[in-house]
Design an enzyme around this catalytic site. Structure first.
Site, short mmCIF file in Angstrom:
data_model
loop_
_atom_site.label_atom_id
_atom_site.label_comp_id
_atom_site.label_asym_id
_atom_site.label_seq_id
_atom_site.Cartn_x
_atom_site.Cartn_y
_atom_site.Cartn_z
N HIS A 129 -5.32 3.25 -6.33
CA HIS A 129 -3.97 3.63 -6.71
C HIS A 129 -3.59 2.92 -8.02
O HIS A 129 -3.81 1.72 -8.17
CB HIS A 129 -2.96 3.21 -5.64
N TYR A 134 1.06 -9.23 -2.48
CA TYR A 134 1.18 -8.86 -3.88
C TYR A 134 2.65 -8.82 -4.30
O TYR A 134 3.51 -8.31 -3.59
CB TYR A 134 0.48 -7.53 -4.19
#
Length: 487
Positions: A70, A133
């Site tokens: 992605h 993240y």
């Protein structure tokens, strides 16, 4: 096994901006501890100050859980909280490194900075693996994403666990091959005030790139409510503000004063807030009118401002606002000449019509052609020059408006002696409306710009080339009076 006691260090990869960091992890019999994101230490070590706004955690039960590839329109700081992962990154941005691949393993002692537009994917190598993240934007359905198939033959990623043996979503399996991927375009550049003289030069310099937007007052009013929601500002890298209120004398009237402060300060402050909030580079154009013109010798970037009139005061105030934006370039310039009404165009037209002007000869400076300003802006932005204030004019010896008028007459084949010198006081002696005071010395020191490798062309050859262009038409008359030789 996590390695303890490493120093904070960075390792660059073949993908520009994709950087791996070794993190200090401290452990004992109780477990371990690390600083996962520490701005004060990590930014000096080379991590971009990317301004995270959200922290996500992905937990994976099984070995072989695979996600990706992605590419999102934001930056990510990825690290492992527990377990171990194999990561693969593919550059899906427009440009020469499109399709470049990098792979490595991450454990809690390593992290990676993933820039906007780089495709990322992860395969777990231990059970109960969690990775975290930080991202610098919130998810939006209006954002532009891109995807790549995990099994793409061009990327040829050597997965530790074959893809036919892993836990993977049907959606990820259906992503396109590299040949069918839509590359992530660069962040946008917004040019404000694109119909003015400088705006037209910026249009010529930046062209019709799909990532460059041009606005006018009709399409983006800087003083209107709702400016902060008028664009998806996270998609922008640079704002170049070529809009300004420049009616120097009208600014001395009550109506003009209000308009000058609105255009040169209120609107600028609104853009500055946006640039600060979204980490955008803000380019703003200043003026020699921020000085009183009493200095002996050229003005440098460190000289204190002391404007004489309303216009200069608003420009100085706008500069002060812009200087608070972390990523800013203030371009201080003087005596601007471009595609529009200006002194040179007027002199050329008067010469052709047989008119003899009286021109002030006690104001000194250098011409600045808008193409030079646009070129200097591109140089500063593209080279990622240190942020701050830069003087930008054309080079050569300083001259007066009278000298320039004589040059224009001579270069267009007319007698320069038809131009008569007058002082500023004499010129404005019979003025019926308020007149803004002018700085007598407008010469700007160009050393800082030259130190960065940009040397602006001398003014006189540039003037010669400019006059060889389209036929000039009458324009500004603020520095001359005329007498018609034909009676």
């Amino acid at each position: 096994m996590t390695e303890f006691g490493k120093q904070l260090t960075r390792t660059d990869t073949p993908i520009p901006g994709l950087v791996v960091f070794d993190l200090p992890v401290h452990g004992d019999s109780r477990g371990w501890f690390k600083e996962n994101w520490q701005r004060e230490k990590m930014v000096p070590a080379g991590l971009p100050d990317f301004g995270p706004v959200q922290n996500n955690i992905s937990f994976n039960d099984q070995v072989g859980t695979t996600r990706g590839i992605h590419a999102e329109p934001w930056d990510k700081w990825v690290s492992v909280a527990s377990g171990r992962i194999f990561g693969a990154w593919v550059d899906l941005r427009e440009g020469p490194t499109f399709g470049a691949v990098y792979t490595t393993e991450l454990d809690p002692s390593k992290a990676i900075f993933v820039p906007r537009g780089v495709g990322n994917s992860y395969q777990t190598l231990e059970p109960d693996t969690a990775y975290t993240y930080l991202v610098n934007d919130h998810w939006s359905p209006d954002a532009s994403y891109s995807f790549l198939n995990l099994a793409d033959e061009t990327a040829a990623i050597d997965w530790p666990i074959p893809l036919d043996q892993v836990e993977i979503s049907a959606k990820d399996l259906a992503h396109p091959r590299l040949a069918d991927v839509t590359p992530i375009p660069p962040k946008k550049t917004l040019i404000v005030g694109s119909n003015g003289q400088l705006g037209k030069a910026l249009r010529a310099a930046y062209g019709d790139q799909p990532w460059v937007e041009y606005t006018t007052r009709d399409t983006l009013d800087l003083t209107a409510p709702g400016l902060e929601t008028a664009r998806r500002w996270r998609d922008y890298d640079t704002i170049i503000n070529a809009a300004a209120y420049t009616a120097v004398d009208t600014a001395e009237s009550p109506e003009g004063r209000t308009a000058a402060w609105a255009g040169n300060v209120t609107g600028v402050a609104a853009l500055a807030r946006i640039a600060t909030g979204y980490g955008i580079t803000f380019v703003h154009v200043s003026s020699d009118y921020v000085f009183d013109g009493t200095k002996t010798g050229p003005y440098t970037e460190t000289d204190r401002v002391s404007p004489l009139g309303v216009y200069g005061q608003t420009k100085a105030a706008g500069d002060a606002v812009v200087s608070t934006v972390p990523r800013h370039y203030i371009i201080r310039t003087s005596w601007v000449i471009g595609d529009g009404n200006n002194f040179v165009r007027t002199m050329a037209a008067l010469a052709e019509r047989g008119i003899n002007p009286s021109v002030v000869n006690d104001q000194t400076g250098r011409l600045t052609f808008t193409a030079t300003i646009a070129d200097a802006i591109q140089h500063l932005v593209d080279s990622r020059a240190p942020y701050g204030l830069y003087n930008v004019t054309n080079g050569g010896e300083p001259t007066t408006w009278y000298d320039i008028a004589r040059d224009v007459y001579r270069l267009t084949g007319h007698d320069p002696d038809r131009v008569t010198p007058v002082t500023t006081e004499q010129y404005y002696a019979d003025a019926k409306t308020p007149i803004a005071p002018r700085p007598q010395n407008s010469v700007l020191n160009l050393d800082r710009l030259r130190e960065l490798g940009y040397r602006p062309a001398p003014a006189l050859p540039t003037l010669t080339a400019w006059l060889a262009g389209p036929t000039p038409q009458a324009g500004s008359t603020q520095f001359m009076r005329t007498t018609n030789t034909h009676g």
